[in-house]
Design an enzyme around this catalytic site. Structure first.
Site, PDB file in Angstrom:
ATOM      1  N   GLY A  66      47.537  39.809  42.865  1.00 39.02           N
ATOM      2  CA  GLY A  66      46.152  39.178  43.423  1.00 39.02           C
ATOM      3  C   GLY A  66      45.491  38.637  42.074  1.00 39.02           C
ATOM      4  O   GLY A  66      46.338  38.106  41.321  1.00 39.02           O
ATOM      5  N   SER A  69      45.441  41.362  39.504  1.00 37.21           N
ATOM      6  CA  SER A  69      46.174  42.718  39.518  1.00 37.21           C
ATOM      7  C   SER A  69      47.642  42.426  40.066  1.00 37.21           C
ATOM      8  O   SER A  69      48.004  41.221  40.670  1.00 37.21           O
ATOM      9  CB  SER A  69      45.431  43.805  40.368  1.00 37.21           C
ATOM     10  OG  SER A  69      45.512  43.271  41.758  1.00 37.21           O
ATOM     11  N   ASP A 181      33.432  42.609  50.272  1.00 34.63           N
ATOM     12  CA  ASP A 181      34.614  41.540  50.310  1.00 34.63           C
ATOM     13  C   ASP A 181      35.593  42.056  51.516  1.00 34.63           C
ATOM     14  O   ASP A 181      36.896  41.911  51.452  1.00 34.63           O
ATOM     15  CB  ASP A 181      35.385  41.713  48.944  1.00 34.63           C
ATOM     16  CG  ASP A 181      36.540  40.494  48.822  1.00 34.63           C
ATOM     17  OD1 ASP A 181      36.211  39.526  49.500  1.00 34.63           O
ATOM     18  OD2 ASP A 181      37.297  40.551  47.852  1.00 34.63           O
TER      19      ASP A 181
END
Length: 399
Positions: A66, A69, A181
């Site tokens: 990500g 991450s 999100d």
């Protein structure tokens, strides 16, 4: 929260406990997990049983990356898990503090949530920042849609996924949690791909207030009230509430049904600009029964958007209508097949009589008379069976 609230979070004895656990056995990628450049800890408000024990952790392969991450598969206490390691930004101290705050908030929130359509929390640690959750072997909804493109999912499957998402969001909002999100990339599929679960609570908030950080989330799925036409300083606050998730749900549902990225021909910022100017993705050739729901969810005024409880009810009614229509169609096909069967039987009897008269007129023996009608009936019977099978097979595919 009162006990009468069906959506209330489970209660447990929580502790204020700074996490500092020793490392245990290593595995294939354990060094990637263990490496950390800072030693600044913070506290979690979670039960002691949810603190990560490295002696029970086995790290497998890297399965995803990500923005901040890396995600690995692995095992924890003999169960398959997803291991998310948060990476600290290499920019400013402010960005580092924000990253840590998001991680801490995600752990504190996710550890309290129990819902069939929210990814299950397993354990967490801050040395380094690691979050362990159940492993969703179906991958993300975004990846699944990309893999099947340009094919689209059936309307029933899309609405089934949407119902899972809506029920999860209904639960979160009932507990004062905004996700902020919501998008296909943060929705994960079960192994059989029949259901989805909501994930990634790094931007979620459980302390809803009058003003929150603006432009939190992903531009293409972000509600217009989170954005501003005029430049705002980083971390600036704006007034909005949980209805921002309803807008994101509408864009997610549109993307799911069309198997397209909203505003795909625009850059991220231009997509945001279109949203602020009340421009929405095209509804041309869109299923008619879904249009009113989408339009109500992405309306510019947040106060006019429905609550997720209403959205859940609407999705259930639409699905019921679709299935009722298909069941009635199947019943009609069955009646037609049965009627055709009776008609073919009468036709067979008539053909048998005609053939018998023709054979008798030609002076054939009784054995031949008996043989030919049976052969004719057998062919008719097989033909009837085949036609029924094709009709039933086509109806099953359509269903």
């Amino acid at each position: 929260m009162t006990k009468e609230n069906p959506h209330s979070l489970p209660t447990s004895d929580t502790v204020l406990h700074p996490i500092r656990l020793p490392f245990g056995r290593s595995s294939q990628n354990i060094e990637d997990i263990r490496s950390v450049d800072d030693d600044d800890g913070f506290v979690f408000h979670i039960d002691r049983s949810l603190l990560l024990d490295y002696t029970k952790l086995v790290v497998g392969d890297l399965i995803g990356k990500g923005g901040n991450s890396n995600v690995y598969n692995g095992w924890y206490e003999d169960r398959p898990v997803a291991i998310k390691k948060v990476l600290l930004p290499e920019t400013t101290d402010e960005a580092t503090l924000e990253c840590k705050a998001n991680f801490q908030r995600e752990v504190n929130l996710l550890s309290k949530i129990e819902h069939k359509n929210v990814i299950k929390f397993v354990a967490a640690s801050d040395g380094p920042m690691i979050l362990i959750t159940e492993l969703m072997e179906g991958g993300s909804l975004q990846k699944h849609l990309k893999n099947i493109y340009p094919i689209t999912l059936s309307l029933e499957q899309c609405l089934s996924y949407a119902l899972d998402i809506s029920q999860a969001m209904e639960y979160l909002h009932a507990n004062g949690i905004i996700h902020r999100d919501l998008k296909p990339g943060n929705i994960l599929l079960t192994k059989d791909q029949n259901h989805v679960k909501l994930a990634d609570f790094g931007l979620a908030r459980d302390d809803i207030c009058d003003e929150m950080t603006c432009e939190a989330g992903t531009y293409r799925y972000m509600a217009p009230e989170l954005m501003s036409k005029n430049p705002l300083p980083k971390g600036a606050k704006k007034s909005y509430d949980h209805k921002a998730d309803v807008y994101s749900f509408a864009l997610t549902l549109w993307s799911l049904i069309k198997n397209q990225i909203p505003f795909k021909d625009r850059k991220d910022l231009m997509a945001a600009y279109a949203t602020m100017n009340n421009i929405r993705p095209s509804l041309d050739e869109f299923p008619e029964e879904i249009v009113p729901l989408l339009q109500s969810c992405w309306v510019e005024d947040p106060k006019l958007r429905p609550e997720f409880k209403e959205i859940t009810g609407t999705l259930i009614r639409i699905l019921q209508n679709i299935y009722t229509t298909k069941i009635n169609a199947l019943a009609s096909i069955k009646r037609d097949v049965e009627a055709n069967g009776e008609s073919e039987a009468e036709s067979s009897k008539e053909n048998k009589n005609l053939l018998k008269r023709d054979v008798e007129a030609n002076g054939e023996s009784d054995n031949i008379i008996a043989q030919y009608p049976r052969m004719d009936e057998k062919k008719l019977k097989n033909k009837s069976k085949f036609k029924r099978f094709i009709s039933y097979f086509r109806s099953c595919i359509a269903f």
